[in-house]
Design a protein around this motif. Structure first.
Motif, PDB file in Angstrom:
ATOM      1  N   THR A 110       0.803  -1.223   0.000  1.00 41.42           N
ATOM      2  CA  THR A 110       0.000   0.000   0.000  1.00 41.42           C
ATOM      3  C   THR A 110       0.836   1.273   0.000  1.00 41.42           C
ATOM      4  N   LEU A 111       2.148   1.140  -0.058  1.00 41.17           N
ATOM      5  CA  LEU A 111       2.985   2.344   0.039  1.00 41.17           C
ATOM      6  C   LEU A 111       4.164   2.286  -0.915  1.00 41.17           C
ATOM      7  N   SER A 112       4.315   3.342  -1.689  1.00 41.07           N
ATOM      8  CA  SER A 112       5.507   3.553  -2.494  1.00 41.07           C
ATOM      9  C   SER A 112       6.018   4.956  -2.196  1.00 41.07           C
ATOM     10  N   THR A 113       7.328   5.110  -2.129  1.00 39.38           N
ATOM     11  CA  THR A 113       7.891   6.436  -1.892  1.00 39.38           C
ATOM     12  C   THR A 113       8.866   6.793  -3.014  1.00 39.38           C
ATOM     13  N   LEU A 114       8.870   8.060  -3.334  1.00 35.58           N
ATOM     14  CA  LEU A 114       9.806   8.612  -4.314  1.00 35.58           C
ATOM     15  C   LEU A 114      10.647   9.645  -3.590  1.00 35.58           C
ATOM     16  N   THR A 115      11.952   9.469  -3.606  1.00 37.15           N
ATOM     17  CA  THR A 115      12.841  10.455  -2.992  1.00 37.15           C
ATOM     18  C   THR A 115      13.644  11.131  -4.088  1.00 37.15           C
ATOM     19  N   VAL A 116      13.505  12.436  -4.156  1.00 47.11           N
ATOM     20  CA  VAL A 116      14.304  13.227  -5.085  1.00 47.11           C
ATOM     21  C   VAL A 116      15.564  13.629  -4.325  1.00 47.11           C
ATOM     22  N   THR A 117      16.684  13.055  -4.683  1.00 45.46           N
ATOM     23  CA  THR A 117      17.914  13.302  -3.942  1.00 45.46           C
ATOM     24  C   THR A 117      18.664  14.496  -4.529  1.00 45.46           C
ATOM     25  N   SER A 118      19.282  15.258  -3.633  1.00 48.48           N
ATOM     26  CA  SER A 118      20.055  16.437  -4.040  1.00 48.48           C
ATOM     27  C   SER A 118      19.298  17.222  -5.113  1.00 48.48           C
ATOM     28  N   ALA A 119      18.137  17.685  -4.716  1.00 50.02           N
ATOM     29  CA  ALA A 119      17.249  18.349  -5.673  1.00 50.02           C
ATOM     30  C   ALA A 119      17.867  19.636  -6.215  1.00 50.02           C
ATOM     31  N   HIS A 120      17.598  19.897  -7.475  1.00 48.71           N
ATOM     32  CA  HIS A 120      18.050  21.125  -8.132  1.00 48.71           C
ATOM     33  C   HIS A 120      16.852  21.827  -8.745  1.00 48.71           C
TER      34      HIS A 120
END
Lengths: 116, 112
Positions: free
Chosen positions: A75-85
């Motif tokens: 029931t859970l998915s995560t998206l991590t945007v690393t070192s965002a620009h």
């Protein structure tokens, strides 16, 4: 219809920080979830397919080390945007695939990311 | 990248008018076509899933048709109401997967 939540709905962050976005299917289990991105005046573009218990599949041109996806439960998915620009500023939206006689994808409300 | 075209880009009609939009997609390797209705600040809402050539589906005042041989689908709204104002998205799925390939949408505004 089925319900998918997404959190946060908007986020502003400084360049170089990481941002995590959560996508939850609230009333059904989803072995597959999808992450899309939409730039202004463009269509929703698939970034990656998130599979529960296995590695995500990324579309051509999407950096897997930049956009980390974790699908730890049904029931859970995560998206991590690393070192965002600043160029990562966009609208990110997830969907969850629901199987059945009429298979379809149910979407969250999206997350607006602004990187300063 | 699969080319899914929607027209018109935007539409402004008066309450009570009937209207229709077009979605064009590649006719080869077709699996399914989805229509979504997307109101601002909300989740896209699934309207129809269409798989067979000649399919016609209806939901209240909204209906859709599908022609897989020539690669198009029409969405019709009969007697438009202000609450129909939204962006209508179509998305195509290839027979090799289940990822949605979206058009840019048709933005509909219905004024009283």
């Amino acid at each position: 219809g089925a319900v998918v939540s997404q959190h946060p709905s908007w986020v502003i962050c400084k360049s170089g920080t990481s941002v995590k976005i959560e996508c939850r299917s609230l009333d059904f289990q989803a072995t597959t979830m999808f992450w899309y991105r939409q730039f202004p005046k463009q269509s929703l573009m698939l970034m990656a397919t998130s599979n529960e218990g296995s590695k995500a599949t990324y579309e051509q041109g999407v950096e897997k080390d930049k956009f980390l996806i974790n699908h730890a439960s049904l029931t859970l998915s995560t998206l991590t945007v690393t070192s965002a620009h600043p160029e990562d500023s966009s609208f990110y939206i997830c969907s969850a695939r629901r199987l059945g006689p009429q298979e379809t994808q149910y979407f969250g409300p999206g997350t607006r990311l602004l990187v300063l | 990248i699969l080319n899914v075209e929607q027209s018109p880009q935007s539409l402004h009609v008066q309450e009570g008018d009937s209207t229709n939009f077009t979605c064009s997609f590649p006719s080869s390797n077709f699996y399914a076509l989805h229509w979504y209705r997307w109101e601002t600040a909300k989740s896209p809402e699934a309207l129809f899933v269409m798989t067979l050539n000649g399919d016609e589906k209806k939901k209240g005042r909204i209906s859709a048709t599908l022609n897989t041989k020539e690669g198009y689908s029409y969405l019709y709204i009969k007697g438009s109401q202000p609450e129909d104002s939204a962006t209508y998205l179509c998305a195509f799925i290839l027979d090799s997967g289940y990822a949605l390939n979206f058009g840019k949408g048709t933005s509909l505004l219905v004024t009283p």
